[in-house]
Design an enzyme around this catalytic site. Structure first.
Site, PDB file in Angstrom:
ATOM      1  N   LYS A 121     -24.820  53.205   0.739  1.00 24.41           N
ATOM      2  CA  LYS A 121     -26.267  53.347   0.565  1.00 24.41           C
ATOM      3  C   LYS A 121     -26.944  51.989   0.345  1.00 24.41           C
ATOM      4  O   LYS A 121     -28.115  51.826   0.654  1.00 24.41           O
ATOM      5  CB  LYS A 121     -26.570  54.310  -0.574  1.00 24.41           C
ATOM      6  CG  LYS A 121     -25.958  55.691  -0.295  1.00 24.41           C
ATOM      7  CD  LYS A 121     -26.788  56.814  -0.805  1.00 24.41           C
ATOM      8  CE  LYS A 121     -26.404  58.165  -0.221  1.00 24.41           C
ATOM      9  NZ  LYS A 121     -24.966  58.475  -0.194  1.00 24.41           N
TER      10      LYS A 121
HETATM   11  C1  LIG Z   1     -24.408  59.489   0.560  1.00 22.70           C
HETATM   12  C2  LIG Z   1     -22.942  59.448   0.817  1.00 22.70           C
HETATM   13  C3  LIG Z   1     -22.344  60.167   1.875  1.00 22.70           C
HETATM   14  C4  LIG Z   1     -23.132  61.086   2.782  1.00 22.70           C
HETATM   15  O1  LIG Z   1     -24.007  60.377   3.636  1.00 22.70           O
HETATM   16  P1  LIG Z   1     -25.232  61.154   4.343  1.00 22.70           P
HETATM   17  O2  LIG Z   1     -26.063  60.068   4.916  1.00 22.70           O
HETATM   18  O3  LIG Z   1     -25.932  61.907   3.259  1.00 22.70           O
HETATM   19  O4  LIG Z   1     -24.640  62.046   5.377  1.00 22.70           O
HETATM   20  C5  LIG Z   1     -20.972  60.038   2.078  1.00 22.70           C
HETATM   21  N1  LIG Z   1     -20.232  59.273   1.266  1.00 22.70           N
HETATM   22  C6  LIG Z   1     -20.756  58.572   0.234  1.00 22.70           C
HETATM   23  C7  LIG Z   1     -19.863  57.771  -0.634  1.00 22.70           C
HETATM   24  C8  LIG Z   1     -22.136  58.628  -0.033  1.00 22.70           C
HETATM   25  O5  LIG Z   1     -22.641  57.928  -1.056  1.00 22.70           O
END
Ligand SMILES: *Cc1c(COP(=O)(O)O)cnc(C)c1O
Length: 481
Positions: A121
């Site tokens: 993120k």
């Molecule tokens: C947010 C997240 C996901 C999922 O990603 P999306 O964009 O919501 O599909 C998968 N793994 C981790 C570690 C995350 O923080």
């Protein structure tokens, strides 16, 4: 470039006007009116670029209302070796998203979680921090970000916004429900513009309070309440860059194709992959992996989309994928239906009335093949077995989410059996999930030296009851109206 709503009833707007907006006024999500197509010549030129220069080239097509010199400065501030310094091999931190081969030329992991919070993120959120400050400065405005988090999103938002002018963050977290590491990551921030609020109850209770406060239009306007949730277009846009970067790292020339495997929850990450492919990046397949919360796997197998209620959502050992409604999915459905906003409105009305829609047997469902999606799911035992296997066979320590991605990738593509390289997107570092890693490997995962003792640092957090008025008062007391 202008942006339109997936529900077709909102005015088309330039990038800076939708940056801070969240949902479109008609309830839809913003998308560019068309995806710029990348020529082979352009692709060949992009192959040579650094991460920041590649980001600049891609963003220039989507953010044409920001003067190029300003955009260049923003991007150069965002994608630095120092920000993404937690690479497995620190000497490769300058690549921003290094590709690590497990089977040379065939199976690889693209490191996306080398930023300050050790989850992918950061790739998008760091950009958002700089973009918000830039646009607010221009408009002489400010924003108070209100959110709820069960872990990764809240910390990524706080690390992106800490110390930024004209921005405050009020982040609710469920008291006692996050891992010690996640808690320490957020609560140890001492910046004056970051407010951690631990509330009693579950994540969904916190989320409901955020919704209730955001739905109070008068309060929202008076205190300039905003959000940085996964439907924000700039987050999706930022994620497009690493699909290009990963493709270039895995190939030598632009006739080759690559398959990406993506651990998915809200469909934000893989949505960026879909858009990269629409732009002309030679992606062979997009493999979507879910955990026990398999709402997306069910759709890609059957054509039926049935968001689950909070009660039907499992708490799993890959918690960032514990999603019952994939909030970005509407963007994909818009494209799948040939960008038919009437159809999208109708489908989401069906969700309201019947909690589901079904595209099986329709021409849209047949287009899934054209869009190259395949899916699979991974359960707790798969995750544990995959972490173990990857450690033994490839000497790599994976986090539980990336393990879900690898499990499904191997199932769909085979270990080196796919003729194209298969790249698993690494969405977090193992250090964030030590309990699961200990179960799999019998010992705690190591962590970057800089984060040793994180849990013992002083914490800044206020505990509150799950009381909407109390939270409103807390915000009002800290924000000039
Ligand atoms: C947010 C997240 C996901 C999922 O990603 P999306 O964009 O919501 O599909 C998968 N793994 C981790 C570690 C995350 O923080």
């Amino acid at each position: 470039m202008r942006y339109l709503s997936t529900r077709g009833r909102a005015p088309a707007l330039p990038f800076c006007d939708i940056l801070l907006a969240g949902l479109a006024p008609d309830g839809g999500l913003y998308l560019p009116e068309s995806y710029p197509r990348i020529s082979r010549e352009e692709l060949a030129r992009w192959r040579e670029l650094s991460y920041a220069d590649l980001a600049f080239a891609i963003f220039s097509k989507y953010m044409d209302d920001i003067p190029p010199a300003d955009l260049k400065a923003l991007v150069d501030k965002t994608y630095t070796r120092d920000t993404y310094r937690f690479a497995r091999q620190p000497e490769r931190a300058g690549e921003i998203t290094p590709l690590v081969w497990l089977v040379p030329g065939k199976l690889g992991v693209l490191e996306l979680s080398n930023g300050p919070t050790l989850a992918f993120k950061d790739m998008a959120m760091q950009l958002l921090g700089h973009l918000f400050q830039y646009v607010l400065e221009k408009r002489d405005d400010s924003i108070n970000i209100l959110g709820a988090t069960s872990g990764d999103t809240g910390s990524a938002a706080e690390y992106a916004m800490r110390g930024k002018r004209r921005v405050n963050v009020f982040m609710l977290s469920p008291k006692g429900k996050m891992s010690d590491f996640q808690r320490a990551q957020m609560y140890s921030l001492q910046d004056a513009n970051i407010y951690n609020i631990a509330v009693s109850g579950m994540f969904d209770d916190a989320q409901d309070m955020v919704k209730a406060i955001s739905n109070d239009a008068a309060f929202k306007a008076k205190y300039k309440i905003g959000a940085v949730n996964s439907i924000n277009w700039a987050r999706v846009l930022a994620q497009i860059v690493y699909y290009f970067k990963g493709y270039f790292a895995a190939t030598r020339h632009d006739e080759e194709q690559v398959t990406f495997a993506v651990p998915s929850g809200n469909f934000g990450n893989i949505c960026a992959g879909h858009i990269a492919r629409q732009m002309g990046l030679p992606i062979s397949r997009l493999i979507l992996a879910t955990n026990e919360n398999d709402v997306l796997d069910e759709f890609f197998r059957t054509g039926r989309y049935r968001p689950r209620s909070a009660k039907e959502t499992f708490v799993t050992s890959s918690p960032s994928m514990d999603i019952s409604k994939a909030s970005n999915f509407e963007r994909f459905i818009f494209d799948l239906t040939g960008r038919d906003a009437n159809k999208v409105r109708d489908l989401w009305q069906q969700i309201e009335k019947k909690q589901a829609f079904d595209l099986s047997g329709t021409s849209s469902f047949k287009r899934l093949r054209e869009f190259a999606f395949v899916s699979g799911k991974s359960l707790h035992q798969d995750r544990i077995a995959t972490i173990r296997m990857a450690h033994e066979r490839y000497g790599i320590v994976l986090d539980p989410h990336t393990a879900d991605g690898l499990k499904v990738a191997l199932e769909v593509a085979g270990d080196g059996a796919d003729t194209n390289p298969v790249i698993v997107l690494e969405t977090a570092q193992a250090a964030k999930f030590s309990a699961t890693l200990e179960e799999a490997l019998g010992h705690k995962p190591s962590r970057p030296a800089e984060l040793e003792g994180l849990e013992t640092r002083p914490q800044k957090v206020i505990s509150m009851a799950a009381d909407i008025d109390a939270i409103k008062d807390f915000i009002a007391a800290r924000v000039p109206a």
